[in-house]
Design an enzyme around this catalytic site. Sequence first.
Site, PDB file in Angstrom:
ATOM      1  N   ASN A 210      -5.869  -1.903  -5.938  1.00  0.00           N
ATOM      2  CA  ASN A 210      -6.725  -1.946  -4.744  1.00  0.00           C
ATOM      3  C   ASN A 210      -7.947  -1.069  -4.983  1.00  0.00           C
ATOM      4  OD1 ASN A 210      -6.085   0.852  -3.807  1.00  0.00           O
ATOM      5  ND2 ASN A 210      -4.028  -0.033  -3.751  1.00  0.00           N
ATOM      6  N   ASP A 279       2.024  -2.468  -2.369  1.00  0.00           N
ATOM      7  CA  ASP A 279       3.276  -2.783  -1.673  1.00  0.00           C
ATOM      8  C   ASP A 279       4.175  -3.699  -2.505  1.00  0.00           C
ATOM      9  OD1 ASP A 279       2.894  -1.299   0.686  1.00  0.00           O
ATOM     10  OD2 ASP A 279       1.367  -2.749   1.318  1.00  0.00           O
ATOM     11  N   LYS A 289      -0.359 -12.314 -23.064  1.00  0.00           N
ATOM     12  CA  LYS A 289      -1.380 -12.682 -22.077  1.00  0.00           C
ATOM     13  C   LYS A 289      -1.086 -14.070 -21.494  1.00  0.00           C
ATOM     14  CE  LYS A 289      -6.335 -13.396 -21.763  1.00  0.00           C
ATOM     15  NZ  LYS A 289      -7.579 -13.529 -22.514  1.00  0.00           N
ATOM     16  N   PRO A 305       9.055   0.272  -3.779  1.00  0.00           N
ATOM     17  CA  PRO A 305       9.679   1.260  -2.890  1.00  0.00           C
ATOM     18  C   PRO A 305       8.610   1.897  -2.005  1.00  0.00           C
ATOM     19  CG  PRO A 305       9.556   2.082  -5.152  1.00  0.00           C
ATOM     20  CD  PRO A 305       9.140   0.641  -5.188  1.00  0.00           C
ATOM     21  N   ASP A 306       8.963   2.227  -0.771  1.00  0.00           N
ATOM     22  CA  ASP A 306       8.053   2.966   0.102  1.00  0.00           C
ATOM     23  C   ASP A 306       8.273   4.454  -0.195  1.00  0.00           C
ATOM     24  OD1 ASP A 306       6.938   4.442   2.269  1.00  0.00           O
ATOM     25  OD2 ASP A 306       6.792   2.563   3.389  1.00  0.00           O
ATOM     26  N   ILE A 307       7.331   5.042  -0.923  1.00  0.00           N
ATOM     27  CA  ILE A 307       7.494   6.417  -1.423  1.00  0.00           C
ATOM     28  C   ILE A 307       7.667   7.387  -0.254  1.00  0.00           C
ATOM     29  CG2 ILE A 307       6.376   8.264  -2.748  1.00  0.00           C
ATOM     30  CD1 ILE A 307       4.876   5.973  -4.260  1.00  0.00           C
ATOM     31  N   PHE A 323      -0.756   8.380   5.700  1.00  0.00           N
ATOM     32  CA  PHE A 323      -2.019   7.747   6.051  1.00  0.00           C
ATOM     33  C   PHE A 323      -1.728   6.333   6.528  1.00  0.00           C
ATOM     34  CE2 PHE A 323      -6.108   9.821   5.068  1.00  0.00           C
ATOM     35  CZ  PHE A 323      -5.620  11.061   4.695  1.00  0.00           C
ATOM     36  N   LYS A 337       3.851   3.277  12.349  1.00  0.00           N
ATOM     37  CA  LYS A 337       4.201   3.805  11.013  1.00  0.00           C
ATOM     38  C   LYS A 337       4.759   5.221  11.107  1.00  0.00           C
ATOM     39  CE  LYS A 337       1.233   0.860   8.276  1.00  0.00           C
ATOM     40  NZ  LYS A 337      -0.036   0.620   7.621  1.00  0.00           N
ATOM     41  N   LYS A 341       8.467   5.620   9.705  1.00  0.00           N
ATOM     42  CA  LYS A 341       8.713   6.413   8.481  1.00  0.00           C
ATOM     43  C   LYS A 341       9.360   7.757   8.816  1.00  0.00           C
ATOM     44  CE  LYS A 341       4.849   4.105   6.227  1.00  0.00           C
ATOM     45  NZ  LYS A 341       5.071   3.491   4.912  1.00  0.00           N
TER      46      LYS A 341
HETATM   47  O1  PMT Z   1      -9.141   6.752  -2.172  1.00  0.00           O
HETATM   48  P1  PMT Z   1     -10.366   6.544  -1.305  1.00  0.00           P
HETATM   49  O2  PMT Z   1     -11.339   5.566  -1.922  1.00  0.00           O
HETATM   50  O3  PMT Z   1     -11.014   7.836  -0.911  1.00  0.00           O
HETATM   51  O4  PMT Z   1      -9.876   5.846   0.050  1.00  0.00           O
HETATM   52  C1  PMT Z   1      -9.057   6.537   0.924  1.00  0.00           C
HETATM   53  C2  PMT Z   1      -7.898   5.671   1.463  1.00  0.00           C
HETATM   54  C3  PMT Z   1      -8.446   4.555   2.319  1.00  0.00           C
HETATM   55  C4  PMT Z   1      -7.074   5.096   0.302  1.00  0.00           C
HETATM   56  C5  PMT Z   1      -6.987   6.644   2.304  1.00  0.00           C
HETATM   57  O5  PMT Z   1      -7.734   7.215   3.327  1.00  0.00           O
HETATM   58  C6  PMT Z   1      -5.783   5.920   2.891  1.00  0.00           C
HETATM   59  O6  PMT Z   1      -5.840   5.347   3.963  1.00  0.00           O
HETATM   60  N1  PMT Z   1      -4.633   5.936   2.148  1.00  0.00           N
HETATM   61  C7  PMT Z   1      -3.410   5.189   2.522  1.00  0.00           C
HETATM   62  C8  PMT Z   1      -3.616   3.737   2.267  1.00  0.00           C
HETATM   63  C9  PMT Z   1      -2.369   2.938   2.526  1.00  0.00           C
HETATM   64  O7  PMT Z   1      -1.727   2.525   1.590  1.00  0.00           O
HETATM   65  O8  PMT Z   1      -2.000   2.858   3.785  1.00  0.00           O
HETATM   66  P2  PMT Z   1      -0.676   2.011   4.259  1.00  0.00           P
HETATM   67  O9  PMT Z   1      -0.883   1.868   5.699  1.00  0.00           O
HETATM   68  O10 PMT Z   1      -0.464   0.801   3.444  1.00  0.00           O
HETATM   69  O11 PMT Z   1       0.511   3.020   3.948  1.00  0.00           O
HETATM   70  C10 PMT Z   1       1.048   3.941   4.894  1.00  0.00           C
HETATM   71  C11 PMT Z   1       1.522   5.193   4.244  1.00  0.00           C
HETATM   72  O12 PMT Z   1       2.652   4.918   3.410  1.00  0.00           O
HETATM   73  C12 PMT Z   1       0.499   5.867   3.359  1.00  0.00           C
HETATM   74  O13 PMT Z   1       0.649   7.261   3.524  1.00  0.00           O
HETATM   75  C13 PMT Z   1       0.914   5.447   1.941  1.00  0.00           C
HETATM   76  O14 PMT Z   1       0.578   6.443   0.964  1.00  0.00           O
HETATM   77  C14 PMT Z   1       2.414   5.327   2.100  1.00  0.00           C
HETATM   78  N2  PMT Z   1       3.026   4.314   1.230  1.00  0.00           N
HETATM   79  C15 PMT Z   1       2.683   3.001   1.350  1.00  0.00           C
HETATM   80  C16 PMT Z   1       3.315   2.051   0.555  1.00  0.00           C
HETATM   81  C17 PMT Z   1       4.287   2.470  -0.370  1.00  0.00           C
HETATM   82  N3  PMT Z   1       4.894   1.606  -1.169  1.00  0.00           N
HETATM   83  N4  PMT Z   1       4.591   3.763  -0.484  1.00  0.00           N
HETATM   84  C18 PMT Z   1       3.983   4.694   0.310  1.00  0.00           C
HETATM   85  O15 PMT Z   1       4.272   5.877   0.199  1.00  0.00           O
END
Ligand code: PMT
Length: 422
Positions: A210, A279, A289, A305-307, A323, A337, A341
């Site tokens: 991403n 995800d 390839k 996995p959701d860390i 976030f 969320k 979580k």
């Molecule tokens: O890196 P930059 O260019 O500065 O941009 C910043 C940002 C937009 C990446 C940052 O501000 C941000 O929003 N990060 C979280 C992005 C995200 O994956 O959000 P989510 O809504 O999909 O995930 C929710 C939370 O679960 C997040 O804390 C994420 O780290 C966590 N997560 C998600 C999926 C996963 N498999 N494991 C996780 O731990």
Amino acid sequence: MRQLTNKRILLGVTGSVAAYKAGELIRELRRAGAEVRVVLTRSAAEFVTPLTFQALSGHPVNAELLDAETEAGMGHIELARWADCILVAPASADFLARLAQGRADDLLTAVCLARGVPLAVTPAMNQKMWANAATQANLDAMRGRGVLIFGPDSGEQACGETGPGRMLEVPAITEAVSELFTTGSLQGRTVLVTAGPTREVIDPVRFLANHSSGKMGFSIAEAAQEAGARVILVSGPVNLPTPDRVERIDVISAEQMLAEVQERVVSADILVAAAAVADYRPVQVATEKIRKTHDRLQLELVRNPDILREVKRAHPRLFCLGFAAETEDLHAHARAKLIDKGIEMIAANRVGAAAEDAEGVFGSDTNALSLLWGEDCVELPLAPKAKLARQLIASLAQRFDDWSKRTNGRGDNIVTLPGNRN
Ligand code: PMT
């Protein structure tokens, strides 16, 4: 006692019977979180060996002013620049006299002269040498120049006499050094930050990823360090320098990120999950390839996995800030969320066309955040990510303090409700 997390102490050891206590002093300073480098004078090396201090400090000991090797690496100017504070313990009468004269004819006096940071000396000498007018005049001169004098103690001396001149005890010296520094809101805490994207490999030349640049997460790591925390930064592939005094671990995939976080989180008080973790990942990674032989190609993906969720579940006593990157219904999705979580706080940002910054959030130097916890919310308007990160850390530190008091640091008021799993 206050903490010395991330502080860099340059310890000068001079020729005195009390030099043997410097070993214990190094251990105490490091226990309080400081990084310690040692400079020995020639006469100190008659009492103690550089090898002992190298082992105790974890760094080579510096002794010679004109040493081609150290001057190219950690020479006197670099050592003076490196330190947050110079401590001379023990400081002999002869060293104090040379310091008072502003001499620079050995490494320790040269570093002291080249410093731009606080200098503290802990005198250690025979009581008559201490009382001598020459020593007292030297001390007065140094006080006038802002040098701090810690001690001495009074009591039985190595020479058999009794009186003032004994070096201060090690815990008292460590305490006095820690008082030189202002205490940050996260002083003594360990904060683990995840940042950047993850890459999920498809074949030897392609991957899923991403637009995350890591800027938000790296700014948070820097702000937490400034607030006095020890910071561990687990980062996906980004093109950013490591913030000063931050321990960085690079990973590629979500599974690697999970493994590194799980290993390191055991020593952490707080987790900030700013990474944009993929995800899904391909079920199978092609070893060769993938050829473009068809008009359509289907990739089968499996959920990563959701860390954040897994780590919080395994460590309920860890304070977690997640976030939420959302294109619509920012607060509603973020709150879902937060509950799903089972975490304490969430920082929500609008991404895509809905972002407040025309550049979008990913990769941009600015962002705007809504911080949510419990039923509460605070808005952090559009600002550079570095500024936003400091505001986020200030708010997080307050919530963390409240939460620690309420739960006695056990995190046992946490209830995980079933909810939206997006
Ligand atoms: O890196 P930059 O260019 O500065 O941009 C910043 C940002 C937009 C990446 C940052 O501000 C941000 O929003 N990060 C979280 C992005 C995200 O994956 O959000 P989510 O809504 O999909 O995930 C929710 C939370 O679960 C997040 O804390 C994420 O780290 C966590 N997560 C998600 C999926 C996963 N498999 N494991 C996780 O731990």
